[in-house]
Design a protein around this motif. Structure first.
Motif, PDB file in Angstrom:
ATOM      1  N   SER A  11       0.726 -57.140  58.137  1.00 16.89           N
ATOM      2  CA  SER A  11       0.259 -56.627  59.424  1.00 16.89           C
ATOM      3  C   SER A  11      -1.045 -55.842  59.253  1.00 16.89           C
ATOM      4  O   SER A  11      -1.918 -55.876  60.132  1.00 16.89           O
ATOM      5  N   GLY A  12      -1.189 -55.153  58.120  1.00 22.05           N
ATOM      6  CA  GLY A  12      -2.432 -54.448  57.848  1.00 22.05           C
ATOM      7  C   GLY A  12      -3.594 -55.393  57.591  1.00 22.05           C
ATOM      8  O   GLY A  12      -4.722 -55.161  58.063  1.00 22.05           O
ATOM      9  N   ILE A  13      -3.330 -56.456  56.862  1.00 15.51           N
ATOM     10  CA  ILE A  13      -4.382 -57.441  56.565  1.00 15.51           C
ATOM     11  C   ILE A  13      -4.885 -58.094  57.850  1.00 15.51           C
ATOM     12  O   ILE A  13      -6.079 -58.374  57.997  1.00 15.51           O
ATOM     13  N   ILE A  14      -3.991 -58.339  58.798  1.00 14.71           N
ATOM     14  CA  ILE A  14      -4.410 -58.946  60.069  1.00 14.71           C
ATOM     15  C   ILE A  14      -5.389 -58.022  60.797  1.00 14.71           C
ATOM     16  O   ILE A  14      -6.381 -58.473  61.386  1.00 14.71           O
ATOM     17  N   GLY A  15      -5.121 -56.711  60.752  1.00 20.04           N
ATOM     18  CA  GLY A  15      -6.070 -55.773  61.330  1.00 20.04           C
ATOM     19  C   GLY A  15      -7.411 -55.823  60.624  1.00 20.04           C
ATOM     20  O   GLY A  15      -8.474 -55.788  61.263  1.00 20.04           O
ATOM     21  N   ILE A  16      -7.389 -55.924  59.289  1.00 19.17           N
ATOM     22  CA  ILE A  16      -8.622 -56.014  58.519  1.00 19.17           C
ATOM     23  C   ILE A  16      -9.396 -57.278  58.887  1.00 19.17           C
ATOM     24  O   ILE A  16     -10.630 -57.271  58.949  1.00 19.17           O
ATOM     25  N   ILE A  17      -8.689 -58.363  59.141  1.00 18.62           N
ATOM     26  CA  ILE A  17      -9.338 -59.619  59.535  1.00 18.62           C
ATOM     27  C   ILE A  17     -10.135 -59.422  60.822  1.00 18.62           C
ATOM     28  O   ILE A  17     -11.275 -59.891  60.940  1.00 18.62           O
ATOM     29  N   SER A  18      -9.536 -58.740  61.803  1.00 16.67           N
ATOM     30  CA  SER A  18     -10.262 -58.509  63.056  1.00 16.67           C
ATOM     31  C   SER A  18     -11.502 -57.662  62.811  1.00 16.67           C
ATOM     32  O   SER A  18     -12.549 -57.866  63.441  1.00 16.67           O
ATOM     33  N   LEU A  19     -11.411 -56.703  61.891  1.00 17.19           N
ATOM     34  CA  LEU A  19     -12.556 -55.855  61.552  1.00 17.19           C
ATOM     35  C   LEU A  19     -13.652 -56.654  60.861  1.00 17.19           C
ATOM     36  O   LEU A  19     -14.815 -56.644  61.291  1.00 17.19           O
ATOM     37  N   SER A  20     -13.297 -57.319  59.774  1.00 17.90           N
ATOM     38  CA  SER A  20     -14.312 -58.002  58.958  1.00 17.90           C
ATOM     39  C   SER A  20     -14.926 -59.185  59.694  1.00 17.90           C
ATOM     40  O   SER A  20     -16.153 -59.359  59.688  1.00 17.90           O
TER      41      SER A  20
END
Length: 336
Positions: A146-155
């Motif tokens: 779930s954290g990586i998905i947030g990072i995907i939206s950021l990057s």
């Protein structure tokens, strides 16, 4: 109709042009998978690296005593449902009997918790009865994915918006687009749609990897809608950074993007909860934009609960502001 056709043709060109680039493929698919595997394999024993939260019902003194240990953090006035959703150990104290509710993730700490409870009551000559019940299959991979998905939206939002715009400027593709009938707002919409598409591709790849680790996400319209909003927020921020950068020094926009993205990524709740960080940065870690977005995503796909409406409203408001400002700054015909 002509506007829609121009947008669709531009989006198609962006997708074909960029997804043929191995460097782009690395950043939208390979990089999220690598960082997920890295943290998943190294920190699979997630709970060993921070204080395990224990919600105590029926004994405020015990909760306070748990705070004096180096392993547990005691809290009160928390429901069993809330504890299960946030991976707390839940203890019901009833005289010398204790019922302990725990996730699969935290079962290894139950024997230690029982010893701490016995130490707390050491002045009382009594036999203690412990009943342990597993209430969820929560593991670190639920938290990590779930954290990586947030990072995907950021990057993808910031780096892809700036990366595509800057590379098209350097390759003089923007000049050719500026001589076409394509309008500035059509270019902006096309770029936004492209960023959303690659975000969905990246998210799909990470979710498939998560399923292999046993993480079954709760995918719904609310999650997909919020993922799009989060991507738009960071995409708008990327457009602002690019738009404010002098075009004779366009490389500065990519430097600023990286300087912004990586601290936000690693000083967030993507990999670990805020309470593992030093107190001096804990508030920032908990409430910086990426952490807020990850918290909402985690509520939706891990816990299956409605996120805090105030947080959602704040994200939505900033998305509108960033998109408006970014759309005004990301002009197609700005070649001197």
């Amino acid at each position: 109709m002509r506007t829609m056709n121009r947008i669709l043709l531009t989006v198609s060109a962006l997708v074909k042009d960029n997804l043929r680039n191995r460097f782009v493929i690395f950043w939208i698919i390979v990089f999220p998978i690598i960082i997920t595997l890295l943290f998943g394999l190294v920190f699979g024993g997630f709970s060993s690296y921070f204080h395990v939260t224990v919600a105590v019902e029926g004994n405020y003194g015990l909760a306070k005593y748990l705070n004096s240990t180096e392993i547990f953090q005691g809290v009160t006035n928390v429901s069993l449902k809330y504890a299960a959703e946030h991976d707390y150990i839940y203890v019901i104290s009833n005289g010398s009997s204790f019922t302990i509710y725990t996730s699969k993730q935290n079962q290894e700490f139950v024997p230690v918790l029982e010893s701490v409870i016995e130490q707390y009551y050491q002045k009382v000559n009594n036999t203690y009865d412990f009943t342990v019940l597993q209430i969820s299959n929560y593991t670190y991979y639920n938290y990590l994915i779930s954290g990586i998905i947030g990072i995907i939206s950021l990057s993808n939002g910031i780096l892809s918006t700036i990366g595509v715009s800057a590379s098209y400027f350097r390759d003089r593709i923007i000049e050719r687009l500026a001589t076409s009938p394509l309008k500035s707002y059509e270019w902006v919409i096309s770029l936004i749609i492209y960023v959303i598409i690659i975000t969905l591709i990246s998210t799909t790849a990470v979710i498939i990897l998560g399923i292999l680790f046993g993480f079954i996400p709760i995918i719904g319209i609310e999650f997909l809608g919020f993922l799009v909003i989060a991507t738009l927020l960071f995409g708008g921020l990327g457009a602002i950074i690019y738009g404010l950068t002098p075009k004779d020094k366009i490389f500065l926009s990519e430097i600023v993007a990286n300087v912004l993205v990586f601290p936000l990524m690693f000083l967030s709740n993507a990999f670990f909860p805020p309470n593992v960080y030093p107190p001096i940065v804990r508030i920032f870690v908990e409430y910086q934009p990426l952490s807020v977005i990850i918290t909402i995503i985690r509520d939706l796909i891990v816990y299956g609960i409605s996120p805090n409406p105030i947080l959602v409203s704040i994200v939505f408001l900033f998305t509108i502001v960033f998109l408006y400002a970014g759309g005004r700054l990301l002009r197609l015909r700005e070649i001197s």
